[in-house]
Design an enzyme around this catalytic site. Structure first.
Site, PDB file in Angstrom:
ATOM      1  N   ARG A  50     -17.488   0.622  34.265  1.00 29.55           N
ATOM      2  CA  ARG A  50     -17.390  -0.670  33.643  1.00 29.55           C
ATOM      3  C   ARG A  50     -16.576  -1.430  34.451  1.00 29.55           C
ATOM      4  O   ARG A  50     -15.318  -1.378  34.938  1.00 29.55           O
ATOM      5  CB  ARG A  50     -16.638  -0.553  32.280  1.00 29.55           C
ATOM      6  CG  ARG A  50     -16.283  -1.837  31.565  1.00 29.55           C
ATOM      7  CD  ARG A  50     -15.351  -1.543  30.451  1.00 29.55           C
ATOM      8  NE  ARG A  50     -14.124  -1.897  31.083  1.00 29.55           N
ATOM      9  CZ  ARG A  50     -12.928  -1.266  30.873  1.00 29.55           C
ATOM     10  NH1 ARG A  50     -13.085  -0.430  29.904  1.00 29.55           N
ATOM     11  NH2 ARG A  50     -11.880  -1.379  31.173  1.00 29.55           N
ATOM     12  N   HIS A  90     -12.611  -4.287  29.279  1.00 29.25           N
ATOM     13  CA  HIS A  90     -13.144  -3.657  28.236  1.00 29.25           C
ATOM     14  C   HIS A  90     -13.956  -4.840  27.222  1.00 29.25           C
ATOM     15  O   HIS A  90     -15.160  -4.747  26.838  1.00 29.25           O
ATOM     16  CB  HIS A  90     -12.431  -3.059  27.223  1.00 29.25           C
ATOM     17  CG  HIS A  90     -12.707  -2.489  26.119  1.00 29.25           C
ATOM     18  ND1 HIS A  90     -13.832  -1.443  26.048  1.00 29.25           N
ATOM     19  CD2 HIS A  90     -12.482  -2.828  24.996  1.00 29.25           C
ATOM     20  CE1 HIS A  90     -13.790  -1.010  24.812  1.00 29.25           C
ATOM     21  NE2 HIS A  90     -13.527  -1.982  24.177  1.00 29.25           N
ATOM     22  N   TYR A  93      -4.264  -0.975  33.837  1.00 29.17           N
ATOM     23  CA  TYR A  93      -4.535   0.531  33.789  1.00 29.17           C
ATOM     24  C   TYR A  93      -5.537   1.276  34.929  1.00 29.17           C
ATOM     25  O   TYR A  93      -5.519   2.383  34.936  1.00 29.17           O
ATOM     26  CB  TYR A  93      -4.987   0.992  32.474  1.00 29.17           C
ATOM     27  CG  TYR A  93      -6.137   0.175  31.934  1.00 29.17           C
ATOM     28  CD1 TYR A  93      -7.443   0.775  32.328  1.00 29.17           C
ATOM     29  CD2 TYR A  93      -6.065  -0.682  31.142  1.00 29.17           C
ATOM     30  CE1 TYR A  93      -8.494   0.060  31.852  1.00 29.17           C
ATOM     31  CE2 TYR A  93      -7.063  -1.415  30.618  1.00 29.17           C
ATOM     32  CZ  TYR A  93      -8.510  -1.117  30.993  1.00 29.17           C
ATOM     33  OH  TYR A  93      -9.554  -1.640  30.613  1.00 29.17           O
TER      34      TYR A  93
END
Length: 365
Positions: free
Chosen positions: A257, A261, A270
């Site tokens: 990805r 998100h 993160y």
């Protein structure tokens, strides 16, 4: 070829630089097909970019992009038949576009308008709307596949999910019933390495996610999700298997990805920039483009013409989306229940009376 992490099959034809790693299947000689697949990946990426811009300027709501994962959806959508049924999750723009869902319908959905799930194209009229709850769509797909089997129809239900969804009970229950009843369903896992902020390495102890099919008694395999030739090849086999009554398949597509998100997420909190930079070296569009250029069927002129064509189509869809008349606020309650519970029916009547007293200004509630 064999995956060194397990005995499950792992398929790749194109290396990140577009060089062949294995002999291609016969269908890959169809340069018109390769061009079509490439076009759809580029269209999906440009549409993603435009949709994010619309969200940032307040013209749609939260959106889940598929940056870096275009090959998976394009391969699925290009192979499904009109009579098959797609039971998607929220990161399936590429599949929907290939199936015939219009871009303005996709924008309507992400703009909070239920009309975005009422697809105009007859061949996708039975496809399910995008599913936001995690993994529940897998069980819905088994219900669809059960109907196909009971009726003796040679149709396939295809359902998709992310790697995080495979940790949910709904997913495992769906595998169990699919295996026990030998249903014509294909489970495609988009293993993009991140379940929001939870990395794949700590969310599941299994060496591969495809191995979860073994416990349910049927076939699971991995494929390089950044190699559209590999995804296309194995998806073709999985659909054929299910269509012929040979049971379900789990296809785990290894991707990454590249974006957040959703537009409500900030992935820089993160994961490291170095990790993302490395993932960009393996992304699917450049990979296929490099292969096609080496075959003499793609060049910079074709690329620029394609980008211009796609951008024009996208702008046309944006114009169509923004030309839709706003729905009244009460419409938010129209598609929740087939039969209204008494308490909610009372609330709805109260709302309608309140709107009537205010002179019908429901658009601004």
């Amino acid at each position: 070829m064999s995956n060194n992490k397990s005995e499950l099959a792992y398929t790749r034809y194109l290396a990140p630089d577009g060089q062949l790693t294995a002999p291609l299947p016969a269908w890959a000689d169809d340069f018109n097909l390769l061009t079509r697949l490439y076009r759809q990946m580029v269209l999906t990426r440009l549409f993603d970019q435009k949709t994010i811009a619309l969200q940032r300027t307040g013209r749609i709501g939260t959106f889940a992009p598929c940056l870096g994962q275009e090959a998976i959806g394009v391969a699925i959508g290009s192979l499904m038949r009109g009579e098959d049924v797609l039971v998607p999750y929220y990161r399936d723009t590429a599949v929907q576009l290939m199936r015939g869902v219009r871009m303005d319908e996709i924008l309507l959905y992400w703009g909070g308008d239920e009309r975005g799930s009422a697809y105009a194209e007859p061949s996708v009229a039975q496809d399910f709307p995008l599913c936001v709850p995690i993994a529940t769509q897998a069980l819905h797909a088994c219900g669809v596949a059960s109907a196909f089997k009971v009726r003796g129809e040679h149709r396939v239900a295809v359902t998709t999910c992310g790697d995080g969804a495979t940790s949910k009970g709904d997913f495992l229950e769906a595998l169990n019933v699919a295996g026990a009843w030998q249903l014509p369903v294909v489970f495609v896992i988009n293993n993009n390495q991140w379940a929001i902020s939870v990395p794949r390495r700590i969310q599941c102890g299994a060496p591969t996610l495809a191995q979860k099919a073994i416990g349910a008694g049927f076939q699971g395999e991995q494929v390089d999700g950044n190699d559209i030739l590999a995804v296309y090849d194995r998806m073709q086999v999985a659909l054929d298997r299910a269509r012929k009554g040979k049971g379900p398949v789990v296809l785990e597509c290894l991707s990454y990805r590249l974006g957040d998100h959703t537009t409500a997420d900030d992935a820089t909190r993160y994961r490291s920039a170095d990790e993302v930079r490395q993932a960009w070296n393996e992304e699917p569009i450049k990979r296929l483009q490099s292969f096609m250029a080496a075959q003499g069927i793609w060049d910079e002129g074709r690329e620029q013409a394609l980008v211009s064509e796609c951008q024009a189509l996208i702008q046309e869809a944006v114009n169509a989306y923004e030309a839709h008349e706003l729905q009244p606020a009460i419409s938010a309650m129209d598609h929740v229940y087939a039969r209204w519970p008494a308490a909610l029916a009372e609330q709805r009547e109260w709302f309608l009376e309140r709107v009537a007293r205010r002179g019908g200004g429901e658009h601004h509630e």
